[in-house]
Design a protein around this motif. Structure first.
Motif, mmCIF file in Angstrom:
data_model
loop_
_atom_site.group_PDB
_atom_site.id
_atom_site.type_symbol
_atom_site.label_atom_id
_atom_site.label_comp_id
_atom_site.label_asym_id
_atom_site.label_seq_id
_atom_site.Cartn_x
_atom_site.Cartn_y
_atom_site.Cartn_z
ATOM 1 N N GLU A 55 28.132 44.593 30.135
ATOM 2 C CA GLU A 55 29.242 45.478 30.505
ATOM 3 C C GLU A 55 29.253 45.767 32.008
ATOM 4 O OE1 GLU A 55 28.790 48.882 28.046
ATOM 5 O OE2 GLU A 55 29.700 47.944 26.279
ATOM 6 N N THR A 56 28.074 45.940 32.592
ATOM 7 C CA THR A 56 27.985 46.208 34.027
ATOM 8 C C THR A 56 28.588 45.066 34.832
ATOM 9 O OG1 THR A 56 25.986 47.561 33.791
ATOM 10 C CG2 THR A 56 26.418 46.603 35.959
ATOM 11 N N LEU A 57 28.195 43.846 34.502
ATOM 12 C CA LEU A 57 28.681 42.685 35.243
ATOM 13 C C LEU A 57 30.158 42.437 34.973
ATOM 14 C CD1 LEU A 57 26.967 41.091 37.176
ATOM 15 C CD2 LEU A 57 26.800 39.273 35.483
ATOM 16 N N LEU A 58 30.572 42.592 33.706
ATOM 17 C CA LEU A 58 31.971 42.364 33.353
ATOM 18 C C LEU A 58 32.880 43.375 34.044
ATOM 19 C CD1 LEU A 58 34.049 40.771 31.737
ATOM 20 C CD2 LEU A 58 33.597 42.277 29.785
ATOM 21 N N ASN A 59 32.455 44.632 34.093
ATOM 22 C CA ASN A 59 33.253 45.658 34.769
ATOM 23 C C ASN A 59 33.379 45.370 36.262
ATOM 24 O OD1 ASN A 59 33.652 47.107 32.416
ATOM 25 N ND2 ASN A 59 31.899 48.450 32.743
ATOM 26 N N ARG A 60 32.309 44.858 36.861
ATOM 27 C CA ARG A 60 32.361 44.541 38.291
ATOM 28 C C ARG A 60 33.304 43.365 38.547
ATOM 29 N NH1 ARG A 60 33.547 45.091 42.426
ATOM 30 N NH2 ARG A 60 32.442 45.019 44.407
ATOM 31 N N ILE A 61 33.254 42.366 37.697
ATOM 32 C CA ILE A 61 34.141 41.207 37.848
ATOM 33 C C ILE A 61 35.589 41.621 37.643
ATOM 34 C CG2 ILE A 61 34.759 38.952 36.878
ATOM 35 C CD1 ILE A 61 31.794 38.617 36.134
ATOM 36 N N THR A 62 35.819 42.489 36.660
ATOM 37 C CA THR A 62 37.180 42.944 36.365
ATOM 38 C C THR A 62 37.762 43.760 37.508
ATOM 39 O OG1 THR A 62 36.632 43.019 33.998
ATOM 40 C CG2 THR A 62 38.594 44.222 34.697
ATOM 41 N N SER A 63 36.918 44.433 38.261
ATOM 42 C CA SER A 63 37.401 45.310 39.340
ATOM 43 C C SER A 63 37.961 44.541 40.532
ATOM 44 C CB SER A 63 36.265 46.220 39.823
ATOM 45 O OG SER A 63 35.268 45.481 40.507
ATOM 46 N N VAL A 64 37.668 43.259 40.620
ATOM 47 C CA VAL A 64 38.149 42.450 41.748
ATOM 48 C C VAL A 64 39.431 41.739 41.334
ATOM 49 C CG1 VAL A 64 37.621 40.566 43.322
ATOM 50 C CG2 VAL A 64 35.813 42.140 42.606
ATOM 51 N N ASP A 65 40.551 42.174 41.888
ATOM 52 C CA ASP A 65 41.863 41.653 41.496
ATOM 53 C C ASP A 65 42.405 40.696 42.561
ATOM 54 O OD1 ASP A 65 44.184 41.223 40.133
ATOM 55 O OD2 ASP A 65 45.146 43.090 40.760
ATOM 56 N N THR A 66 41.728 39.557 42.709
ATOM 57 C CA THR A 66 42.190 38.513 43.621
ATOM 58 C C THR A 66 42.286 37.210 42.846
ATOM 59 O OG1 THR A 66 39.923 37.968 44.299
ATOM 60 C CG2 THR A 66 41.110 39.615 45.616
ATOM 61 N N PRO A 67 43.110 36.263 43.298
ATOM 62 C CA PRO A 67 43.271 34.998 42.564
ATOM 63 C C PRO A 67 41.965 34.244 42.344
ATOM 64 C CG PRO A 67 44.997 35.221 44.196
ATOM 65 C CD PRO A 67 44.023 36.336 44.463
ATOM 66 N N GLU A 68 41.067 34.292 43.342
ATOM 67 C CA GLU A 68 39.819 33.539 43.225
ATOM 68 C C GLU A 68 38.722 34.314 42.512
ATOM 69 O OE1 GLU A 68 39.669 35.646 47.224
ATOM 70 O OE2 GLU A 68 41.147 34.594 45.989
ATOM 71 N N GLY A 69 38.926 35.628 42.274
ATOM 72 C CA GLY A 69 37.913 36.423 41.611
ATOM 73 C C GLY A 69 36.776 36.794 42.550
#
Length: 258
Positions: free
Chosen positions: A199-213
């Motif tokens: 959940e920690t890693l997924l939430n961090r990835i989800t927080s970045v809203d750019t095309p490349e991630g």
């Protein structure tokens, strides 16, 4: 260039059937089979051809973990913890879509989006089976407002199929062209089976809203509660389960539920 004109319908705007007949899994597991980390556009016809109970969706020796599909909603059924509906895209029999929700979210949610019969939607999820019944376990369902998205999806289906064919011999990332949408038009499914690290890693990835991630280096630098090895292992789990996918290369990640 390749000629894909025979894959489009006469109008150029409707759903298409896929005529490839050499890309599916053989009777025994291919020695070169590997899992693609990309989000792959498909249609029902492809799922019927390339899904097996033993291997899942395998196209050109690439095991597909996460898919996106467009179609019309039929026969919606809402249960306590999930909703289900049949999705039809005129490329084959309608396929069942299960969309898991949390009961507490249902009780506290204000008036929001819902899956409506006869509406057009884009589904993100994984193809699974239970007792011989094949269905899509959805991470996200988006209501389609622009009919042109159907044609765009058809082109993505062709493009991703060709890219998977190339990846069979030379692994390369599939660029994601998923459209940006208003959160009010999006329904997000519950994420279950994840521990605190996931959940920690997924939430961090989800927080970045750019095309490349977000890149692997950025994750290492900002997630201080996990070491580099733990982050890599957690990413592999999230990729395998279809919660994230790679974008411009194998070290940039974007969440499927965005």
């Amino acid at each position: 260039m390749w000629d894909d004109s025979d894959m489009l319908d006469d109008s150029g705007a409707g759903f298409m059937k896929f005529d490839g007949d050499t890309a599916g899994p053989s009777e025994s597991k291919p020695q070169s089979e590997r899992t693609t980390r990309n989000l792959v556009a498909v249609n029902v016809d492809m799922l019927n051809k390339y899904y097996t109970l033993e291997h899942g969706v395998v196209i050109h020796d690439q095991k597909v973990s996460a898919i996106t599909i467009v179609g019309q909603v039929e026969s919606v059924s809402e249960q306590t913890t999930y909703s289900s509906f049949m999705l039809r895209d005129d490329c084959g029999p309608a396929i069942e879509v299960n969309f898991w929700t949390l009961q507490e979210k249902k009780e506290t949610a204000t008036a929001g989006p819902s899956v409506v019969e006869n509406s057009m939607v884009r589904v993100y999820g994984q193809v699974r089976s239970k007792e011989g019944r094949v269905y899509i376990s959805a991470f996200k369902v988006i209501t389609i407002k622009d009919i042109n998205e159907i044609a765009i999806h058809n082109l993505e289906v062709i493009y991703h199929f060709k890219m998977l064919e190339r990846m069979k011999h030379n692994p390369i990332p599939i660029p994601s062209n998923a459209p940006e949408v208003d959160d009010r038009e999006m329904i997000s499914g519950a994420v279950s089976g994840l521990n605190k690290a996931h959940e920690t890693l997924l939430n961090r990835i989800t927080s970045v809203d750019t095309p490349e991630g977000i890149s692997f280096e950025e994750l290492v630098s900002c997630v201080h509660s996990m070491n580099e090895r733990s982050i890599r292992e957690t990413l592999e789990f999230l990729l395998r389960e279809g919660h994230v996918y790679t974008t411009i290369d194998d070290d940039h990640y974007k969440a499927t539920n965005m």
